[in-house]
Design a protein around this motif. Structure first.
Motif, PDB file in Angstrom:
ATOM      1  N   VAL A  56       0.863  -1.187   0.000  1.00  0.00           N
ATOM      2  CA  VAL A  56       0.000   0.000   0.000  1.00  0.00           C
ATOM      3  C   VAL A  56       0.898   1.235   0.000  1.00  0.00           C
ATOM      4  O   VAL A  56       1.956   1.236   0.634  1.00  0.00           O
ATOM      5  CB  VAL A  56      -0.922   0.000   1.247  1.00  0.00           C
ATOM      6  N   GLY A  57       0.468   2.298  -0.727  1.00  0.00           N
ATOM      7  CA  GLY A  57       1.269   3.530  -0.756  1.00  0.00           C
ATOM      8  C   GLY A  57       2.679   3.243  -1.247  1.00  0.00           C
ATOM      9  O   GLY A  57       2.867   2.712  -2.333  1.00  0.00           O
ATOM     10  N   GLY A  58       3.663   3.554  -0.417  1.00  0.00           N
ATOM     11  CA  GLY A  58       5.054   3.348  -0.828  1.00  0.00           C
ATOM     12  C   GLY A  58       5.717   2.135  -0.211  1.00  0.00           C
ATOM     13  O   GLY A  58       6.923   1.931  -0.371  1.00  0.00           O
ATOM     14  N   SER A  59       4.953   1.304   0.515  1.00  0.00           N
ATOM     15  CA  SER A  59       5.551   0.086   1.100  1.00  0.00           C
ATOM     16  C   SER A  59       5.622  -1.013   0.037  1.00  0.00           C
ATOM     17  O   SER A  59       4.651  -1.212  -0.697  1.00  0.00           O
ATOM     18  CB  SER A  59       4.719  -0.421   2.283  1.00  0.00           C
ATOM     19  N   PRO A  60       6.763  -1.732  -0.020  1.00  0.00           N
ATOM     20  CA  PRO A  60       6.858  -2.839  -0.991  1.00  0.00           C
ATOM     21  C   PRO A  60       5.800  -3.904  -0.705  1.00  0.00           C
ATOM     22  O   PRO A  60       5.264  -3.972   0.406  1.00  0.00           O
ATOM     23  CB  PRO A  60       8.264  -3.407  -0.749  1.00  0.00           C
TER      24      PRO A  60
ATOM     25  N   VAL B  39      -2.478  -4.902  -6.227  1.00  0.00           N
ATOM     26  CA  VAL B  39      -3.564  -5.880  -6.034  1.00  0.00           C
ATOM     27  C   VAL B  39      -3.158  -6.866  -4.931  1.00  0.00           C
ATOM     28  O   VAL B  39      -3.949  -7.202  -4.051  1.00  0.00           O
ATOM     29  CB  VAL B  39      -3.901  -6.602  -7.361  1.00  0.00           C
ATOM     30  N   LYS B  40      -1.901  -7.291  -4.955  1.00  0.00           N
ATOM     31  CA  LYS B  40      -1.415  -8.233  -3.925  1.00  0.00           C
ATOM     32  C   LYS B  40      -1.506  -7.597  -2.537  1.00  0.00           C
ATOM     33  O   LYS B  40      -1.985  -8.216  -1.577  1.00  0.00           O
ATOM     34  CB  LYS B  40       0.037  -8.632  -4.233  1.00  0.00           C
ATOM     35  N   GLY B  41      -1.059  -6.331  -2.440  1.00  0.00           N
ATOM     36  CA  GLY B  41      -1.097  -5.628  -1.160  1.00  0.00           C
ATOM     37  C   GLY B  41      -2.516  -5.513  -0.638  1.00  0.00           C
ATOM     38  O   GLY B  41      -2.776  -5.731   0.557  1.00  0.00           O
ATOM     39  N   TYR B  42      -3.450  -5.186  -1.535  1.00  0.00           N
ATOM     40  CA  TYR B  42      -4.851  -5.014  -1.145  1.00  0.00           C
ATOM     41  C   TYR B  42      -5.455  -6.344  -0.682  1.00  0.00           C
ATOM     42  O   TYR B  42      -6.113  -6.416   0.353  1.00  0.00           O
ATOM     43  CB  TYR B  42      -5.643  -4.448  -2.328  1.00  0.00           C
ATOM     44  N   LEU B  43      -5.206  -7.403  -1.456  1.00  0.00           N
ATOM     45  CA  LEU B  43      -5.773  -8.716  -1.111  1.00  0.00           C
ATOM     46  C   LEU B  43      -5.192  -9.256   0.188  1.00  0.00           C
ATOM     47  O   LEU B  43      -5.898  -9.846   1.002  1.00  0.00           O
ATOM     48  CB  LEU B  43      -5.557  -9.713  -2.260  1.00  0.00           C
ATOM     49  N   PHE B  44      -3.887  -9.039   0.401  1.00  0.00           N
ATOM     50  CA  PHE B  44      -3.263  -9.494   1.653  1.00  0.00           C
ATOM     51  C   PHE B  44      -3.820  -8.709   2.839  1.00  0.00           C
ATOM     52  O   PHE B  44      -3.999  -9.255   3.929  1.00  0.00           O
ATOM     53  CB  PHE B  44      -1.742  -9.340   1.587  1.00  0.00           C
ATOM     54  N   GLN B  45      -4.111  -7.409   2.621  1.00  0.00           N
ATOM     55  CA  GLN B  45      -4.662  -6.605   3.715  1.00  0.00           C
ATOM     56  C   GLN B  45      -6.097  -7.053   4.034  1.00  0.00           C
ATOM     57  O   GLN B  45      -6.469  -7.145   5.204  1.00  0.00           O
ATOM     58  CB  GLN B  45      -4.622  -5.115   3.355  1.00  0.00           C
ATOM     59  N   LEU B  46      -6.872  -7.332   2.982  1.00  0.00           N
ATOM     60  CA  LEU B  46      -8.221  -7.900   3.185  1.00  0.00           C
ATOM     61  C   LEU B  46      -8.109  -9.221   3.946  1.00  0.00           C
ATOM     62  O   LEU B  46      -8.836  -9.458   4.915  1.00  0.00           O
ATOM     63  CB  LEU B  46      -8.883  -8.189   1.833  1.00  0.00           C
TER      64      LEU B  46
END
Length: 297
Positions: free
Chosen positions: A72-76, A191-198
């Motif tokens: 998310v944002g600037g985090s890998p 998309v990966k960041g969003y799905l992992f956060q969900l």
């Protein structure tokens, strides 16, 4: 206000094990009220740290610490599946690395789960807790199916027209009040960041420990929230031993932006602080501008 200059955060990377997290700290101006407790801010799902800028500009007086979730944002992108206990552990390390040993904690929506987890895991570090538009987790009363179906995808962060068109369906706030403030510093998550956060909150509930959260808590809800119905706030209030509940009438999910001054007045009252009225216009942060330049080249 034409002479207003935003209080820009110091942005840097924190290393938590193998994961880098982009971190921001806004320095508080005391405004003659002594040294105030720093505020740890947990953002909503997919939301980059710059979205907190208008809040930081209005809620002056204390240091505000926040960070981007993986991807998310600037985090890998995340290197592993993570859970709320890891988010709380990462936050604790960031605080300690930057010299903070006691904080007030504010969590918005998804971040409200992380805030509850932090308050339980780190009782000695948590002074007071503020939960905005949030729930006890999997045990929540679900929102409007139309809004929830649009939440399953990060499209609203990627497509501004989609956001403008669906703003009211999604959040319950009037589009005219919120789109500009929400989207000016918006950066799309991966998309990966969003799905992992969900996925981090799948099956999670604060019910096993919520009665043992000792911090005095303020629960704020909007009665037009399409994502987190107001009944969830009533349940939180019932379960948290030392809590008070405030309902903002006519407000949707993003009242921290769309009804910012009202919300901040409630928080100041809860903290027992004098009011500091700062009328701010949303500004595009340099870190977001740089990212857009990167995307177009």
């Amino acid at each position: 206000m034409s002479d207003f200059h935003p209080n820009l955060p110091r942005i840097f990377f924190s290393k938590i094990g193998n994961q880098k997290l982009r971190t921001a700290i806004w320095s508080g101006a005391d405004k003659g009220f002594g040294k105030r407790t720093p505020l740890l801010f947990f953002n909503g799902i997919g939301a980059n740290l710059e979205i907190a800028q208008t809040f930081a500009d209005t809620f002056t007086g204390r240091d505000i610490i926040t960070f981007d979730m993986p991807g998310v944002g600037g985090s890998p992108d995340p290197t592993f599946l993570y859970r709320p206990w890891w988010v709380a552990k990462a936050a604790k390390q960031i605080l300690i690395d930057n010299g903070y040993d006691k904080v007030d904690v504010l969590g918005v929506s998804w971040g409200g789960g992380a805030a509850q987890q932090f308050a339980w895991q780190n009782k000695d570090m948590t002074h007071r807790l503020i939960l905005c538009a949030t729930t006890t987790g999997v045990t929540m009363v679900p929102g409007n199916p139309k809004a929830l179906s649009k939440m399953m995808s990060p499209k609203r962060y990627i497509d501004r027209d989609f956001l403008a068109k669906n703003f009211e369906t999604l959040y319950g706030d009037a589009a005219s009040e919120g789109v500009g403030e929400f989207s000016i510093n918006m950066m799309p998550p991966s998309v990966k960041g969003y799905l992992f956060q969900l996925g981090a909150m799948v099956g999670w509930s604060s019910l096993p420990f919520i009665r043992r959260i000792r911090a005095k808590t303020l629960v704020i809800m909007g009665d037009k929230d399409h994502i987190v119905p107001v009944v969830n706030g009533r349940f939180l209030h019932m379960m948290l031993k030392r809590s008070r509940l405030k309902i903002i009438h006519g407000a949707g999910h993003l009242f921290l932006l769309t009804r910012r001054q009202e919300t901040i007045d409630m928080i100041r009252d809860f903290f027992g602080e004098p009011e500091v009225h700062v009328d701010v216009e949303p500004v595009l942060l340099p870190s977001v501008k740089e990212t857009y330049v990167g995307w177009h080249h």
